[in-house]
Design a protein around this motif. Structure first.
Motif, short mmCIF file in Angstrom:
data_model
loop_
_atom_site.label_atom_id
_atom_site.label_comp_id
_atom_site.label_asym_id
_atom_site.label_seq_id
_atom_site.Cartn_x
_atom_site.Cartn_y
_atom_site.Cartn_z
N TRP A 229 0.83 -1.21 0.00
CA TRP A 229 0.00 0.00 0.00
C TRP A 229 0.87 1.26 0.00
O TRP A 229 0.58 2.22 -0.72
CB TRP A 229 -0.93 0.02 1.21
CG TRP A 229 -1.86 -1.15 1.32
CD1 TRP A 229 -2.06 -1.95 2.41
CD2 TRP A 229 -2.72 -1.67 0.30
NE1 TRP A 229 -2.98 -2.92 2.14
CE2 TRP A 229 -3.40 -2.78 0.86
CE3 TRP A 229 -2.98 -1.31 -1.01
CZ2 TRP A 229 -4.33 -3.52 0.13
CZ3 TRP A 229 -3.90 -2.05 -1.74
CH2 TRP A 229 -4.56 -3.14 -1.16
N LEU A 230 1.93 1.26 0.81
CA LEU A 230 2.82 2.42 0.86
C LEU A 230 3.50 2.64 -0.49
O LEU A 230 3.61 3.77 -0.98
CB LEU A 230 3.86 2.24 1.95
CG LEU A 230 3.39 2.40 3.40
CD1 LEU A 230 4.49 1.98 4.37
CD2 LEU A 230 2.97 3.85 3.68
N GLY B 225 0.98 3.84 -3.05
CA GLY B 225 0.66 5.23 -2.75
C GLY B 225 1.77 6.16 -3.20
O GLY B 225 1.51 7.23 -3.78
N TRP B 226 3.00 5.77 -2.95
CA TRP B 226 4.15 6.59 -3.32
C TRP B 226 4.24 6.76 -4.83
O TRP B 226 4.52 7.86 -5.34
CB TRP B 226 5.43 5.95 -2.79
CG TRP B 226 6.66 6.78 -3.01
CD1 TRP B 226 7.63 6.59 -3.94
CD2 TRP B 226 7.04 7.96 -2.28
NE1 TRP B 226 8.60 7.54 -3.83
CE2 TRP B 226 8.27 8.41 -2.82
CE3 TRP B 226 6.47 8.67 -1.23
CZ2 TRP B 226 8.91 9.53 -2.34
CZ3 TRP B 226 7.12 9.78 -0.75
CH2 TRP B 226 8.33 10.20 -1.31
N MET C 139 1.58 9.12 -6.01
CA MET C 139 1.85 10.50 -5.58
C MET C 139 2.90 11.19 -6.47
O MET C 139 3.06 12.41 -6.41
CB MET C 139 2.30 10.52 -4.12
CG MET C 139 1.19 10.21 -3.13
SD MET C 139 1.78 10.01 -1.42
CE MET C 139 2.12 11.72 -0.98
N GLY D 160 -2.94 8.57 -4.40
CA GLY D 160 -1.77 8.00 -3.73
C GLY D 160 -1.68 8.50 -2.30
O GLY D 160 -1.33 7.75 -1.38
N ASP D 161 -1.99 9.77 -2.11
CA ASP D 161 -2.01 10.37 -0.79
C ASP D 161 -3.00 9.64 0.11
O ASP D 161 -2.71 9.33 1.28
CB ASP D 161 -2.41 11.84 -0.93
CG ASP D 161 -2.16 12.65 0.33
OD1 ASP D 161 -1.85 12.06 1.37
OD2 ASP D 161 -2.29 13.89 0.26
N TRP E 152 -1.66 6.35 1.15
CA TRP E 152 -0.61 6.51 2.16
C TRP E 152 -1.21 6.54 3.56
O TRP E 152 -0.72 5.87 4.48
CB TRP E 152 0.16 7.80 1.87
CG TRP E 152 1.34 8.01 2.78
CD1 TRP E 152 1.35 8.67 3.95
CD2 TRP E 152 2.67 7.53 2.58
NE1 TRP E 152 2.60 8.65 4.52
CE2 TRP E 152 3.43 7.95 3.69
CE3 TRP E 152 3.29 6.79 1.57
CZ2 TRP E 152 4.78 7.67 3.82
CZ3 TRP E 152 4.65 6.50 1.70
CH2 TRP E 152 5.37 6.93 2.81
N SER F 26 -2.57 3.18 4.62
CA SER F 26 -1.53 2.22 5.00
C SER F 26 -1.35 2.15 6.51
O SER F 26 -1.12 1.07 7.07
CB SER F 26 -0.19 2.59 4.35
OG SER F 26 -0.30 2.61 2.95
N TRP F 27 -1.46 3.31 7.18
CA TRP F 27 -1.29 3.31 8.64
C TRP F 27 -2.46 2.61 9.33
O TRP F 27 -2.27 1.89 10.31
CB TRP F 27 -1.15 4.75 9.14
CG TRP F 27 0.10 5.39 8.64
CD1 TRP F 27 0.21 6.38 7.70
CD2 TRP F 27 1.44 5.04 9.02
NE1 TRP F 27 1.54 6.68 7.48
CE2 TRP F 27 2.31 5.87 8.28
CE3 TRP F 27 1.98 4.12 9.90
CZ2 TRP F 27 3.69 5.81 8.40
CZ3 TRP F 27 3.36 4.06 10.03
CH2 TRP F 27 4.20 4.90 9.28
N SER G 135 0.94 15.35 2.59
CA SER G 135 0.00 14.22 2.65
C SER G 135 -1.23 14.55 3.49
O SER G 135 -1.64 13.77 4.35
CB SER G 135 0.71 12.97 3.21
OG SER G 135 -0.14 11.84 3.15
N GLY H 238 -4.19 11.88 3.03
CA GLY H 238 -3.96 10.63 3.73
C GLY H 238 -4.03 10.77 5.24
O GLY H 238 -4.63 9.94 5.93
#
Length: 218
Positions: free
Chosen positions: A47-48, A51-52, A55, A64-65, A68, A71-72, A111, A114
Motif C-alpha cells: 500500500w505504501l 501510494g508513493w 503521488m 496516492g495520498d 498513504w 496504509s497506517w 500528505s 492521507g
C-alpha cells in the motif's frame, strides 16, 4: 481554474473512496489476519509503495495520498487483530501508531488527504471503543475473541440485549450525532482532505451498523 462543479465531483469521489477504504479492513483484512497476520503486515509495504508511485504523478497524487494514510490504518489493524484482538485495552494505542507521522505530515503540510483520512478513521474507532466502554460491552469483546466463532452466538445475543437498553440506545444516538456533525461539517469545506475526513468518519456509522445487523442475525 477548477470549476465548482468539478470541485464538488472530486470531493464526492474522494468521499466515496475514503468510505470504501474504511470498509476494506472489515471484509478483506479481518479474514486475512486470522489466516496469516504476517502477510497482512507485509501488505502495508504494498500500500505504501503504490501510494508513493501514485503521488509522483500530479493527476493521481490525491489517490496516492489517500492510500498513504490508509496504509497506517491497515498496519495498525494487522498488528492488533492479528496478535492482540482479545485485549481491548490496547486497541486504541495500537490503532494510534500512525499519529506521530500524521502530526508531522500535517505540520509540514504534506500528505493532507492521507493523514486527514487516517485521523478521521481513528476518530471513528475512538468513538466506537468509547461506546463499548460506556455500555459495558468490553467483557463481551474479550469472550467473542477467545471462543470458536461457531460458539459466539450467545455472546452476541447478550451484547445485543445490553445495547438495546435505554442507556445503550442513548449513547448510540449521542455518538452517531457526533460522527454526523463532524462529517457534515467537513463536507462544507472545498478541499479534498476534508472530504477524505468526512468519508472516513461517516462510513464508521455504516460499518458499525453492519456489525449491529450481524449481531442481530446471530
Amino acid at each position: 481554474m477548477i470549476s465548482q462543479g468539478s470541485q464538488a465531483s472530486q470531493g464526492w469521489l474522494m468521499f466515496l473512496a475514503a468510505g470504501f477504504l474504511v470498509s476494506v479492513p472489515v471484509f478483506i483484512e479481518a479474514p486475512l489476519v486470522r489466516f496469516c497476520p504476517e502477510i497482512s503486515v507485509l501488505m502495508t509495504v504494498v500500500w505504501l509503495g503504490l501510494g508513493w508511485i501514485l503521488m509522483k504523478q500530479e493527476r493521481t497524487y490525491h489517490w496516492g495520498d489517500l492510500l498513504w494514510g490508509f496504509s497506517w490504518s491497515w498496519l495498525a489493524g494487522s498488528i492488533y487483530w492479528g496478535w492482540w484482538r482479545w485485549e481491548p485495552l490496547i486497541h486504541l494505542p495500537i490503532e494510534s501508531i500512525g499519529v506521530p507521522v500524521a502530526i508531522w505530515g500535517l505540520w509540514r503540510g504534506w500528505s493532507k488527504v492521507g493523514h486527514f483520512f487516517y485521523l478521521g478513521s481513528l476518530l471513528g474507532t475512538v468513538l466506537t471503543d468509547g461506546y463499548f466502554y460506556l455500555t459495558g460491552l468490553i467483557p463481551h469483546w474479550r469472550q467473542i475473541m477467545q471462543v470458536d466463532p461457531a460458539l459466539a452466538t450467545p455472546i452476541f445475543q447478550a451484547a445485543l440485549t445490553q445495547v438495546q437498553t435505554a442507556w445503550g440506545v442513548s449513547w448510540a444516538v449521542v455518538l452517531v450525532n457526533i460522527l454526523l456533525g463532524v462529517g457534515l461539517w467537513a463536507m462544507q469545506k472545498p478541499h479534498p482532505h476534508w472530504w477524505a475526513l468526512a468519508g472516513a468518519v461517516l462510513s464508521t456509522i455504516l460499518v458499525d451498523s453492519l456489525f449491529w445487523v450481524a449481531a442481530s442475525l446471530a
